[in-house]
Scaffold this active site. Structure first.
Site, mmCIF file in Angstrom:
data_model
loop_
_atom_site.group_PDB
_atom_site.id
_atom_site.type_symbol
_atom_site.label_atom_id
_atom_site.label_comp_id
_atom_site.label_asym_id
_atom_site.label_seq_id
_atom_site.Cartn_x
_atom_site.Cartn_y
_atom_site.Cartn_z
ATOM 1 N N THR A 46 0.931 -1.278 0.068
ATOM 2 C CA THR A 46 -0.225 -0.100 -0.091
ATOM 3 C C THR A 46 0.951 1.285 -0.186
ATOM 4 O OG1 THR A 46 0.091 0.288 2.316
ATOM 5 C CG2 THR A 46 -1.712 -1.263 1.394
ATOM 6 N N GLU A 57 -5.551 -4.102 -1.134
ATOM 7 C CA GLU A 57 -5.836 -5.331 -0.625
ATOM 8 C C GLU A 57 -6.844 -6.075 -1.271
ATOM 9 O OE1 GLU A 57 -5.592 -2.344 0.444
ATOM 10 O OE2 GLU A 57 -4.459 -2.157 2.530
ATOM 11 N N LYS A 93 -15.405 16.747 8.868
ATOM 12 C CA LYS A 93 -16.372 16.857 9.957
ATOM 13 C C LYS A 93 -16.729 18.284 10.586
ATOM 14 C CE LYS A 93 -14.196 12.693 10.961
ATOM 15 N NZ LYS A 93 -12.716 12.469 10.645
ATOM 16 N N TRP A 121 -20.975 15.114 8.979
ATOM 17 C CA TRP A 121 -19.928 14.766 7.852
ATOM 18 C C TRP A 121 -20.345 15.503 6.754
ATOM 19 C CZ3 TRP A 121 -19.603 8.637 8.140
ATOM 20 C CH2 TRP A 121 -18.760 8.372 9.278
HETATM 21 P P1 ADP Z 1 -3.769 4.320 -1.684
HETATM 22 O O1 ADP Z 1 -4.841 5.242 -2.261
HETATM 23 O O2 ADP Z 1 -3.880 4.356 -0.158
HETATM 24 O O3 ADP Z 1 -2.643 4.101 -2.540
HETATM 25 P P2 ADP Z 1 -4.935 1.892 -2.692
HETATM 26 O O4 ADP Z 1 -4.525 2.568 -4.029
HETATM 27 O O5 ADP Z 1 -5.072 0.751 -2.483
HETATM 28 O O6 ADP Z 1 -4.233 2.827 -1.757
HETATM 29 O O7 ADP Z 1 -6.420 3.013 -2.953
HETATM 30 C C1 ADP Z 1 -7.453 2.337 -2.511
HETATM 31 C C2 ADP Z 1 -8.309 3.478 -2.071
HETATM 32 O O8 ADP Z 1 -8.769 4.164 -3.309
HETATM 33 C C3 ADP Z 1 -9.622 2.713 -1.540
HETATM 34 O O9 ADP Z 1 -9.766 2.680 -0.247
HETATM 35 C C4 ADP Z 1 -10.831 3.893 -2.108
HETATM 36 O O10 ADP Z 1 -10.778 5.018 -0.838
HETATM 37 C C5 ADP Z 1 -10.069 4.896 -3.219
HETATM 38 N N1 ADP Z 1 -10.785 4.290 -4.484
HETATM 39 C C6 ADP Z 1 -10.577 3.442 -5.280
HETATM 40 N N2 ADP Z 1 -11.477 3.386 -6.095
HETATM 41 C C7 ADP Z 1 -12.182 4.454 -5.780
HETATM 42 C C8 ADP Z 1 -13.320 4.977 -6.527
HETATM 43 N N3 ADP Z 1 -14.002 4.393 -7.812
HETATM 44 N N4 ADP Z 1 -14.165 5.826 -6.022
HETATM 45 C C9 ADP Z 1 -13.581 6.719 -4.820
HETATM 46 N N5 ADP Z 1 -12.670 5.910 -4.245
HETATM 47 C C10 ADP Z 1 -11.807 4.964 -4.769
#
Ligand code: ADP
Length: 540
Positions: free
Chosen positions: A187, A332, A439, A444
């Site tokens: 991540t 994940e 917040k 929210w």
């Molecule tokens: P990071 O963004 O921390 O690098 P990831 O690449 O694993 O981690 O991204 C996952 C996160 O991206 C999700 O938990 C969500 O918050 C966001 N995300 C993924 N796809 C979408 C979507 N279509 N719309 C909104 N948020 C999204």
């Protein structure tokens, strides 16, 4: 006593995808933009031969099953060969995000215990920096020919083409347990150290199969697929596997991800389906608009990684006749976990309603279950109203982080850190990330919904909303905008535009026009950076 089914128990393996692709669709093409410019084209058959040469070469270096092989590379054909060779041998393909800070990059390489790093020559300066910090890496291999293999002060660099040249393309892939780790991705660690997710062969095969389904991305041998989503992050949504499974032509964009380069590749290779994050599509659309261009063959695109604004969905659909599939997933979840699509009845709805539906993150794909919970862990109703933390479980969802001592799950479900609602018929909508939600006065405000609304204004090229500390309300929204035209400065016009679209108390307290927004290695706006820079503007 239950009767046990009497079917063969054959494992689901990444190597079987390559074998299938090269035997059933041997003449199908992989087109790849080389790091040094020209396009490289070969067939699935040649891909399989060279993957086997690489596999034999890796064995000759003394690497064993369970060895971890890192990559720092763009989407290109040598990276693809490594995807199959490494996982096929029972080793682990650790794809590293080159845009991580060198300290984080070296942290994940050391944490994963990478024995080899395969890198593109573009990243030679980065390798020079991290090699000192990664003393356990035994082989630094530049994924190019001799002419483009750099000499780097410090590590001995081997040339990929020289390494594989002397090796045979004869190899029988080992019959592995399907739960053997195949790929590893960390991540991005916006808070704390990055965490590793080790994907099994089984998870990848199932997720790739799922991606091919008509309701998901509908990948078949009639498609030409351009994954703009990086192979260094979340397995490029398993598209490099799905194309071999289904016989689709695969086009890899290399390092050039700007609108003009993508458009040129889409047209020259007759791409029909693509996948990427919204920021990439914004660049592409800008290029089309500025040059008054149209797509000739593109008809569908998968979008995810962050929320796709409704205005952009409308533009793709109405102006460019491209069907948007808006997906949600995370490191994940191996690849896509939910995706929007339109059924035959919804097809008859007015366009605006359809775009609204697609702007939600859609239904979970078969194999994935979703629920939302409140702070005490109670399941909330599926009424499209209640909002809570999104929990997910399924065959290709993480259980434990790599080398973690405790499970990542809560009562068997993975807590995503996203706030969502789910409708009675299963349509999930991401309202925000727990760390981004604003917040204000105990209520929210969704930064995503505000960004979505702002993106519809004709002067807005990109928008980001952050919560800023406020003496009275705890937090209030601040809107940052990249304008389409530099001389536009009418904040009030945008605030009025927003007040017609969101609740009055959601309207941001201020707008800042910026030249650009910080975008991370996976194409997402880095709100943490914005919070550092602007986080106290309302209390100054
Ligand atoms: P990071 O963004 O921390 O690098 P990831 O690449 O694993 O981690 O991204 C996952 C996160 O991206 C999700 O938990 C969500 O918050 C966001 N995300 C993924 N796809 C979408 C979507 N279509 N719309 C909104 N948020 C999204």
């Amino acid at each position: 006593m239950q009767l046990i089914g009497q079917m063969m128990n054959r494992p689901l393996l990444v190597s079987a995808i390559l074998e299938h692709g090269s035997h059933q669709f041997g003449a199908q093409q992989v087109v790849s933009r080389e790091t040094h410019g020209p396009l490289h084209t070969y067939t699935f058959r040649q891909l399989a031969q060279r993957s086997k040469q690489l596999a034999n070469a890796l064995r000759s270096l003394g690497l064993k099953p369970q060895s971890v092989i890192g990559s720092i590379a763009w989407n290109n054909y040598r990276h693809l060969e490594a995807y199959y060779a490494v996982s096929g041998l029972g080793m682990v393909m650790h794809t590293c995000n080159p845009r991580l800070h060198p300290d984080q990059l070296s942290y994940i390489i050391n944490h994963a215990e990478d024995e080899v790093i395969l890198f593109d020559s573009t990243f030679a300066p980065l390798v020079k920096v991290i090699a000192k910090l990664c003393p356990h890496v035994k082989h630094w291999i530049c994924m190019s020919d001799q002419a483009h293999t750099p000499v780097i002060e410090g590590p001995v660099v081997q040339c990929y083409e020289d390494l594989i040249a002397s090796h045979s393309s004869e190899l029988t892939w080992p019959d592995l347990d399907e739960n053997t780790g195949a790929a590893l991705c960390y991540t991005s660690g916006t808070t704390g150290n990055p965490k590793g997710v080790l994907y099994s062969n089984r998870a990848i095969v199932l997720s790739a199969l799922s991606a091919c389904l008509p309701n998901i991305l509908n990948i078949s041998s009639q498609e030409t697929v351009l994954p703009v989503v990086p192979m260094f992050h979340i397995n490029a949504w398993c598209l490099p596997y799905a194309c071999l499974m289904s016989g689709a032509k695969l086009v890899l964009p290399g390092p050039k991800l700007d609108g003009a380069s993508l458009y040129e590749l889409m047209e020259s290779e007759k791409v029909t389906l693509s996948a990427g994050v919204p920021t990439i599509w914004m660049g592409l659309i800008q290029h089309l608009e500025q040059n008054n261009l149209r797509f000739t063959t593109m008809r569908r695109t998968g979008v995810g990684g962050s929320a796709m604004p409704k205005a952009l969905i409308a533009k793709f659909s109405e102006v460019y006749q491209v069907d948007v599939r808006h997906g949600w997933g995370m490191t994940e979840t191996t690849a896509v976990a939910t995706i929007s699509n339109i059924n035959s009845e919804e097809q008859t709805w007015p366009e605006a309603l359809r775009h609204e539906l697609v702007a939600k993150q859609g239904k979970s794909v078969f194999g994935i279950e979703l629920k939302i919970v409140d702070e005490e862990g109670n399941t909330l109703p599926r009424d499209a109203e209640a909002q809570g933390e999104l929990m997910v479980r399924g065959q290709w969802i993480v259980d434990n982080y790599h080398k973690a001592e405790t499970t990542a799950l809560v009562n068997g479900w993975f807590p995503t850190g996203d706030i969502a609602s789910i409708s009675a018929d299963g349509v999930m909508q991401i309202r925000d990330r727990t760390k981004d939600v604003i917040k204000s006065g105990g209520e929210w405000i969704s930064s995503i919904e505000l960004e979505n609304a702002a993106a519809a204004h004709p002067q807005v090229a990109m928008a980001a909303v952050i919560g800023v500390k406020h003496p009275k309300w705890d937090e209030r929204p601040l809107l940052l905008i990249v304008r389409k035209q530099e001389d536009f400065s009418n904040k009030q016009e945008i605030l009025d535009f927003l007040s017609e679209r969101v609740a009055k108390w959601w309207v941001p307290d201020d707008i800042v026009f910026v030249a650009g927004l910080p975008v991370g290695g996976t194409g997402k706006v880095q709100k943490a950076e914005l919070r550092i820079q602007y986080g106290s503007v309302f209390s100054e």
